[in-house]
Scaffold this motif. Structure first.
Motif, PDB file in Angstrom:
ATOM      1  N   ALA A   1       2.940   5.590   3.650  1.00 35.45           N
ATOM      2  CA  ALA A   1       2.117   5.263   4.811  1.00 35.45           C
ATOM      3  C   ALA A   1       1.590   3.831   4.736  1.00 35.45           C
ATOM      4  O   ALA A   1       1.562   3.117   5.746  1.00 35.45           O
ATOM      5  CB  ALA A   1       0.959   6.253   4.919  1.00 35.45           C
ATOM      6  N   ILE A   2       1.189   3.409   3.543  1.00 42.23           N
ATOM      7  CA  ILE A   2       0.714   2.029   3.380  1.00 42.23           C
ATOM      8  C   ILE A   2       1.839   1.050   3.720  1.00 42.23           C
ATOM      9  O   ILE A   2       1.621   0.057   4.421  1.00 42.23           O
ATOM     10  CB  ILE A   2       0.172   1.788   1.960  1.00 42.23           C
ATOM     11  N   ALA A   3       3.046   1.328   3.245  1.00 45.39           N
ATOM     12  CA  ALA A   3       4.188   0.451   3.522  1.00 45.39           C
ATOM     13  C   ALA A   3       4.474   0.388   5.027  1.00 45.39           C
ATOM     14  O   ALA A   3       4.726  -0.693   5.567  1.00 45.39           O
ATOM     15  CB  ALA A   3       5.417   0.937   2.762  1.00 45.39           C
ATOM     16  N   ILE A   4       4.401   1.520   5.699  1.00 45.17           N
ATOM     17  CA  ILE A   4       4.639   1.548   7.150  1.00 45.17           C
ATOM     18  C   ILE A   4       3.530   0.801   7.881  1.00 45.17           C
ATOM     19  O   ILE A   4       3.789  -0.019   8.766  1.00 45.17           O
ATOM     20  CB  ILE A   4       4.736   3.004   7.664  1.00 45.17           C
ATOM     21  N   ASP A   5       2.282   1.092   7.525  1.00 39.66           N
ATOM     22  CA  ASP A   5       1.149   0.477   8.226  1.00 39.66           C
ATOM     23  C   ASP A   5       1.113  -1.041   8.059  1.00 39.66           C
ATOM     24  O   ASP A   5       0.786  -1.762   8.996  1.00 39.66           O
ATOM     25  CB  ASP A   5      -0.177   1.068   7.761  1.00 39.66           C
ATOM     26  N   THR A   6       1.425  -1.522   6.863  1.00 38.62           N
ATOM     27  CA  THR A   6       1.367  -2.968   6.609  1.00 38.62           C
ATOM     28  C   THR A   6       2.704  -3.649   6.889  1.00 38.62           C
ATOM     29  O   THR A   6       2.772  -4.872   6.901  1.00 38.62           O
ATOM     30  CB  THR A   6       0.962  -3.266   5.155  1.00 38.62           C
ATOM     31  N   LYS A   7       3.744  -2.825   7.075  1.00 32.91           N
ATOM     32  CA  LYS A   7       5.110  -3.323   7.252  1.00 32.91           C
ATOM     33  C   LYS A   7       5.601  -4.100   6.027  1.00 32.91           C
ATOM     34  O   LYS A   7       6.470  -4.964   6.122  1.00 32.91           O
ATOM     35  CB  LYS A   7       5.236  -4.162   8.514  1.00 32.91           C
ATOM     36  N   LYS A   8       5.010  -3.770   4.865  1.00 33.39           N
ATOM     37  CA  LYS A   8       5.392  -4.439   3.616  1.00 33.39           C
ATOM     38  C   LYS A   8       5.357  -3.431   2.469  1.00 33.39           C
ATOM     39  O   LYS A   8       4.299  -2.930   2.099  1.00 33.39           O
ATOM     40  CB  LYS A   8       4.426  -5.576   3.291  1.00 33.39           C
ATOM     41  N   ALA A   9       6.510  -3.184   1.883  1.00 39.19           N
ATOM     42  CA  ALA A   9       6.565  -2.300   0.719  1.00 39.19           C
ATOM     43  C   ALA A   9       5.795  -2.913  -0.455  1.00 39.19           C
ATOM     44  O   ALA A   9       5.206  -2.184  -1.261  1.00 39.19           O
ATOM     45  CB  ALA A   9       8.012  -2.023   0.328  1.00 39.19           C
ATOM     46  N   ASP A  10       5.783  -4.230  -0.529  1.00 34.58           N
ATOM     47  CA  ASP A  10       5.057  -4.906  -1.614  1.00 34.58           C
ATOM     48  C   ASP A  10       3.566  -4.579  -1.581  1.00 34.58           C
ATOM     49  O   ASP A  10       2.941  -4.421  -2.627  1.00 34.58           O
ATOM     50  CB  ASP A  10       5.241  -6.421  -1.544  1.00 34.58           C
ATOM     51  N   ASP A  11       2.990  -4.493  -0.379  1.00 35.39           N
ATOM     52  CA  ASP A  11       1.570  -4.159  -0.276  1.00 35.39           C
ATOM     53  C   ASP A  11       1.309  -2.765  -0.849  1.00 35.39           C
ATOM     54  O   ASP A  11       0.326  -2.549  -1.560  1.00 35.39           O
ATOM     55  CB  ASP A  11       1.092  -4.211   1.171  1.00 35.39           C
ATOM     56  N   ALA A  12       2.199  -1.834  -0.546  1.00 34.15           N
ATOM     57  CA  ALA A  12       2.057  -0.479  -1.080  1.00 34.15           C
ATOM     58  C   ALA A  12       2.196  -0.491  -2.597  1.00 34.15           C
ATOM     59  O   ALA A  12       1.483   0.230  -3.303  1.00 34.15           O
ATOM     60  CB  ALA A  12       3.089   0.449  -0.451  1.00 34.15           C
TER      61      ALA A  12
END
Length: 122
Positions: A93-104
């Motif tokens: 969900a974090i990756a989808i919401d931020t559009k960045k897998a790195d953020d997740a």
């Protein structure tokens, strides 16, 4: 969060994405520490950080995910598979919401800590 035992509309896809985000983040971390790491050692590190009973379920319980995941009345929300699935879905969900897998991945390391069994104090 919704477990597949509760509804066909659940977080299974986010859990799959989260699992891949975690595996990628672990790979990047250990390859960054040692570019010569063997594939065997890297796979072991990934497996250690992905184990249901000793890693993601422990982190998920510490976060209290068992208290917020919706499950069917016949399903125990504290079982390692349920908690681990919710934990992984969180990072999907974090990756989808931020559009960045790195953020997740960054959030994963903040929650999990850098070594298995060395979780961060919350």
């Amino acid at each position: 969060m919704t477990h597949s035992s509760f509804s066909e509309e659940n977080n299974k896809a986010l859990s799959i994405l989260g699992s891949n985000v975690i595996d990628t983040s672990v790979s990047m971390y250990y390859l960054g520490k040692d570019a010569e790491i063997s594939s065997k050692d890297l796979n072991r590190r990934i497996a250690d950080n992905s184990k249901v009973d000793t890693s993601c379920a422990v982190d998920g319980m510490r976060l209290g995910l068992h208290k917020v995941v919706r499950v069917s009345p016949k399903t125990n929300s504290t079982t390692p598979l349920v908690v681990c699935s919710a934990f992984r879905a969180l990072f999907g969900a974090i990756a989808i919401d931020t559009k960045k897998a790195d953020d997740a991945g960054i959030v994963f390391w903040k929650v999990h800590g850098r070594e298995v069994g060395k979780a961060m104090v919350m």
